[in-house]
Design an enzyme around this catalytic site. Sequence first.
Site, PDB file in Angstrom:
ATOM      1  N   ASP A  91       1.903   5.130 -10.705  1.00  0.00           N
ATOM      2  CA  ASP A  91       1.814   5.016  -9.245  1.00  0.00           C
ATOM      3  C   ASP A  91       0.653   4.099  -8.844  1.00  0.00           C
ATOM      4  O   ASP A  91      -0.364   4.043  -9.535  1.00  0.00           O
ATOM      5  CB  ASP A  91       1.613   6.415  -8.648  1.00  0.00           C
ATOM      6  CG  ASP A  91       1.940   6.458  -7.165  1.00  0.00           C
ATOM      7  OD1 ASP A  91       2.498   5.471  -6.637  1.00  0.00           O
ATOM      8  OD2 ASP A  91       1.636   7.472  -6.532  1.00  0.00           O
ATOM      9  N   ASN A  93       1.140   0.691  -7.611  1.00  0.00           N
ATOM     10  CA  ASN A  93       1.398  -0.759  -7.686  1.00  0.00           C
ATOM     11  C   ASN A  93       1.296  -1.418  -6.313  1.00  0.00           C
ATOM     12  O   ASN A  93       0.709  -2.488  -6.172  1.00  0.00           O
ATOM     13  CB  ASN A  93       2.808  -1.022  -8.229  1.00  0.00           C
ATOM     14  CG  ASN A  93       2.959  -0.599  -9.667  1.00  0.00           C
ATOM     15  OD1 ASN A  93       1.974  -0.438 -10.366  1.00  0.00           O
ATOM     16  ND2 ASN A  93       4.193  -0.428 -10.107  1.00  0.00           N
ATOM     17  N   GLY A  94       1.898  -0.779  -5.325  1.00  0.00           N
ATOM     18  CA  GLY A  94       1.914  -1.350  -3.975  1.00  0.00           C
ATOM     19  C   GLY A  94       0.493  -1.497  -3.435  1.00  0.00           C
ATOM     20  O   GLY A  94       0.123  -2.543  -2.889  1.00  0.00           O
ATOM     21  N   ARG A  95      -0.302  -0.447  -3.612  1.00  0.00           N
ATOM     22  CA  ARG A  95      -1.682  -0.489  -3.097  1.00  0.00           C
ATOM     23  C   ARG A  95      -2.525  -1.526  -3.845  1.00  0.00           C
ATOM     24  O   ARG A  95      -3.365  -2.202  -3.264  1.00  0.00           O
ATOM     25  CB  ARG A  95      -2.330   0.898  -3.193  1.00  0.00           C
ATOM     26  CG  ARG A  95      -1.913   1.803  -2.050  1.00  0.00           C
ATOM     27  CD  ARG A  95      -2.280   3.228  -2.315  1.00  0.00           C
ATOM     28  NE  ARG A  95      -1.363   3.820  -3.290  1.00  0.00           N
ATOM     29  CZ  ARG A  95      -1.638   4.905  -3.995  1.00  0.00           C
ATOM     30  NH1 ARG A  95      -2.791   5.517  -3.864  1.00  0.00           N
ATOM     31  NH2 ARG A  95      -0.745   5.385  -4.840  1.00  0.00           N
ATOM     32  N   ARG A  98       3.797  -6.281  -2.002  1.00  0.00           N
ATOM     33  CA  ARG A  98       3.847  -5.089  -2.863  1.00  0.00           C
ATOM     34  C   ARG A  98       4.443  -5.390  -4.236  1.00  0.00           C
ATOM     35  O   ARG A  98       4.005  -4.873  -5.251  1.00  0.00           O
ATOM     36  CB  ARG A  98       4.695  -3.997  -2.195  1.00  0.00           C
ATOM     37  CG  ARG A  98       4.063  -3.339  -0.990  1.00  0.00           C
ATOM     38  CD  ARG A  98       5.055  -2.345  -0.379  1.00  0.00           C
ATOM     39  NE  ARG A  98       5.565  -1.397  -1.359  1.00  0.00           N
ATOM     40  CZ  ARG A  98       4.885  -0.345  -1.774  1.00  0.00           C
ATOM     41  NH1 ARG A  98       3.709  -0.067  -1.289  1.00  0.00           N
ATOM     42  NH2 ARG A  98       5.404   0.465  -2.679  1.00  0.00           N
ATOM     43  N   HIS A 130       4.138  -4.537  -8.745  1.00  0.00           N
ATOM     44  CA  HIS A 130       5.110  -4.098  -9.753  1.00  0.00           C
ATOM     45  C   HIS A 130       5.105  -5.064 -10.946  1.00  0.00           C
ATOM     46  O   HIS A 130       5.190  -4.655 -12.095  1.00  0.00           O
ATOM     47  CB  HIS A 130       6.516  -4.019  -9.156  1.00  0.00           C
ATOM     48  CG  HIS A 130       6.635  -2.997  -8.063  1.00  0.00           C
ATOM     49  ND1 HIS A 130       6.121  -1.727  -8.173  1.00  0.00           N
ATOM     50  CD2 HIS A 130       7.206  -3.057  -6.829  1.00  0.00           C
ATOM     51  CE1 HIS A 130       6.378  -1.048  -7.062  1.00  0.00           C
ATOM     52  NE2 HIS A 130       7.032  -1.835  -6.225  1.00  0.00           N
ATOM     53  N   GLU A 145      14.957   8.790  -5.938  1.00  0.00           N
ATOM     54  CA  GLU A 145      14.558   8.675  -4.520  1.00  0.00           C
ATOM     55  C   GLU A 145      14.106   7.255  -4.146  1.00  0.00           C
ATOM     56  O   GLU A 145      13.993   6.928  -2.966  1.00  0.00           O
ATOM     57  CB  GLU A 145      13.423   9.665  -4.210  1.00  0.00           C
ATOM     58  CG  GLU A 145      13.840  11.140  -4.240  1.00  0.00           C
ATOM     59  CD  GLU A 145      14.055  11.709  -5.632  1.00  0.00           C
ATOM     60  OE1 GLU A 145      13.361  11.262  -6.584  1.00  0.00           O
ATOM     61  OE2 GLU A 145      14.937  12.575  -5.804  1.00  0.00           O
ATOM     62  N   LEU A 156       7.945   4.229 -32.587  1.00  0.00           N
ATOM     63  CA  LEU A 156       7.721   4.834 -31.265  1.00  0.00           C
ATOM     64  C   LEU A 156       9.068   4.874 -30.568  1.00  0.00           C
ATOM     65  O   LEU A 156       9.841   3.922 -30.666  1.00  0.00           O
ATOM     66  CB  LEU A 156       6.760   3.946 -30.445  1.00  0.00           C
ATOM     67  CG  LEU A 156       6.591   4.327 -28.968  1.00  0.00           C
ATOM     68  CD1 LEU A 156       5.736   5.596 -28.834  1.00  0.00           C
ATOM     69  CD2 LEU A 156       5.939   3.194 -28.173  1.00  0.00           C
ATOM     70  N   ARG A 180      -0.579  10.672 -14.463  1.00  0.00           N
ATOM     71  CA  ARG A 180      -0.174  10.053 -13.202  1.00  0.00           C
ATOM     72  C   ARG A 180      -1.364   9.276 -12.657  1.00  0.00           C
ATOM     73  O   ARG A 180      -2.442   9.847 -12.461  1.00  0.00           O
ATOM     74  CB  ARG A 180       0.262  11.099 -12.172  1.00  0.00           C
ATOM     75  CG  ARG A 180       0.726  10.402 -10.893  1.00  0.00           C
ATOM     76  CD  ARG A 180       1.118  11.331  -9.777  1.00  0.00           C
ATOM     77  NE  ARG A 180       1.645  10.536  -8.677  1.00  0.00           N
ATOM     78  CZ  ARG A 180       2.754  10.779  -8.002  1.00  0.00           C
ATOM     79  NH1 ARG A 180       3.474  11.826  -8.294  1.00  0.00           N
ATOM     80  NH2 ARG A 180       3.149   9.972  -7.035  1.00  0.00           N
ATOM     81  N   ILE A 188       4.004  16.038  -9.326  1.00  0.00           N
ATOM     82  CA  ILE A 188       4.942  15.711 -10.411  1.00  0.00           C
ATOM     83  C   ILE A 188       6.062  14.787  -9.920  1.00  0.00           C
ATOM     84  O   ILE A 188       6.642  14.052 -10.704  1.00  0.00           O
ATOM     85  CB  ILE A 188       5.579  17.022 -10.961  1.00  0.00           C
ATOM     86  CG1 ILE A 188       4.518  18.055 -11.374  1.00  0.00           C
ATOM     87  CG2 ILE A 188       6.545  16.762 -12.089  1.00  0.00           C
ATOM     88  CD1 ILE A 188       3.747  17.733 -12.599  1.00  0.00           C
ATOM     89  N   SER A 189       6.382  14.869  -8.617  1.00  0.00           N
ATOM     90  CA  SER A 189       7.400  14.010  -8.009  1.00  0.00           C
ATOM     91  C   SER A 189       8.731  13.993  -8.759  1.00  0.00           C
ATOM     92  O   SER A 189       9.268  12.924  -9.083  1.00  0.00           O
ATOM     93  CB  SER A 189       6.858  12.582  -7.851  1.00  0.00           C
ATOM     94  OG  SER A 189       5.777  12.559  -6.955  1.00  0.00           O
TER      95      SER A 189
HETATM   96  C1  FPP Z   1       4.978   3.265  -8.031  1.00  0.00           C
HETATM   97  O1  FPP Z   1       4.023   2.494  -7.337  1.00  0.00           O
HETATM   98  C2  FPP Z   1       5.705   2.422  -8.973  1.00  0.00           C
HETATM   99  C3  FPP Z   1       7.052   2.247  -8.995  1.00  0.00           C
HETATM  100  C4  FPP Z   1       7.990   2.886  -8.068  1.00  0.00           C
HETATM  101  C5  FPP Z   1       7.675   1.330  -9.948  1.00  0.00           C
HETATM  102  C6  FPP Z   1       7.044   1.320 -11.303  1.00  0.00           C
HETATM  103  C7  FPP Z   1       7.654   0.229 -12.067  1.00  0.00           C
HETATM  104  C8  FPP Z   1       6.958  -0.613 -12.886  1.00  0.00           C
HETATM  105  C9  FPP Z   1       5.515  -0.520 -13.207  1.00  0.00           C
HETATM  106  C10 FPP Z   1       7.729  -1.632 -13.581  1.00  0.00           C
HETATM  107  C11 FPP Z   1       8.212  -0.996 -14.841  1.00  0.00           C
HETATM  108  C12 FPP Z   1       9.176  -1.848 -15.461  1.00  0.00           C
HETATM  109  C13 FPP Z   1       9.648  -1.653 -16.698  1.00  0.00           C
HETATM  110  C14 FPP Z   1      10.495  -2.689 -17.256  1.00  0.00           C
HETATM  111  C15 FPP Z   1       9.337  -0.453 -17.516  1.00  0.00           C
HETATM  112  P1  FPP Z   1       4.142   2.424  -5.750  1.00  0.00           P
HETATM  113  O2  FPP Z   1       4.961   1.231  -5.414  1.00  0.00           O
HETATM  114  O3  FPP Z   1       4.649   3.719  -5.241  1.00  0.00           O
HETATM  115  O4  FPP Z   1       2.652   2.189  -5.346  1.00  0.00           O
HETATM  116  P2  FPP Z   1       1.949   2.695  -3.998  1.00  0.00           P
HETATM  117  O5  FPP Z   1       1.872   4.184  -4.094  1.00  0.00           O
HETATM  118  O6  FPP Z   1       0.625   2.042  -4.094  1.00  0.00           O
HETATM  119  O7  FPP Z   1       2.780   2.192  -2.855  1.00  0.00           O
END
Ligand code: FPP
Length: 237
Positions: free
Chosen positions: A15, A17-19, A28, A32, A62, A126, A173, A180-181
């Site tokens: 969690d 990535n967007g931030r 955002r 990712h 979701e 693995l 997380r 746990i979402s």
């Molecule tokens: C949550 O961050 C992240 C996701 C919903 C996507 C996670 C996907 C990746 C890291 C890419 C993985 C790809 C492969 C090929 C395994 P968020 O967008 O909810 O962040 P935020 O809470 O800051 O908005």
Amino acid sequence: MPAAPVPRHIAVVMDGNGRWAQKRFLPRVAGHKQGVEAVRTLIRGVSERGVEVLTVFAFSSENWQRPAEEVSFLMDLFLRALREEVQKLHSNGVRFRVVGDVSALGVETRSLISEAEALTASNTRLCLNVAVNYGGRWDIEQAIVKATADGDPMAFAHWLSFAGQPDPDLFIRTGGERRISNFMLWQLAYTELFFADTLWPDFDESELASALAWFAGRERRFGRTSEQIRDPATSPA
Ligand code: FPP
């Protein structure tokens, strides 16, 4: 001193990535993209330490509710990773599996998933489970449907997506939330839960080392007492 215990199975909610992107005034989706780099680092780090199974939550049941462009970017990112990373995973002895309802994914994605799973099926270094269109409740429900059709609803655990794999010892997380979402609801029953404020793209080798050091200090009791755990005669294997 005995070596610190290493988890057999680590499950990760990636969690933040967007931030991470927003803090840099980037879209955002740039978060990712950077998140995939952190997944690469993680795979390397856990392989080197002898972890047997790594499960990452790439897209939840979701997540379809996110803006359409973000959903399609995530799907493209996954498709690109399938095209570009699978050979490398294979040469590193990684078994690749996708866990989730793949029927909602595109035809090309599904066919690349099948090819990747077949190619890597006998790798043993693995096992990498990528959860895509996955939800813990979905998994339990689909397992009950299959077990009922098979005539023994109580045996539903055999039909779960993770049947045959050890339950996660460590759940990580990132991103600051303590929840746990809907991830691996059945399998997390006795898992040690590690929450980090770090945003996923910043989760590097030293963050992994911190999580593992924290795990090594946990006493896992599985419902027993501390005294029982310390006595080799009554300690769970
Ligand atoms: C949550 O961050 C992240 C996701 C919903 C996507 C996670 C996907 C990746 C890291 C890419 C993985 C790809 C492969 C090929 C395994 P968020 O967008 O909810 O962040 P935020 O809470 O800051 O908005």
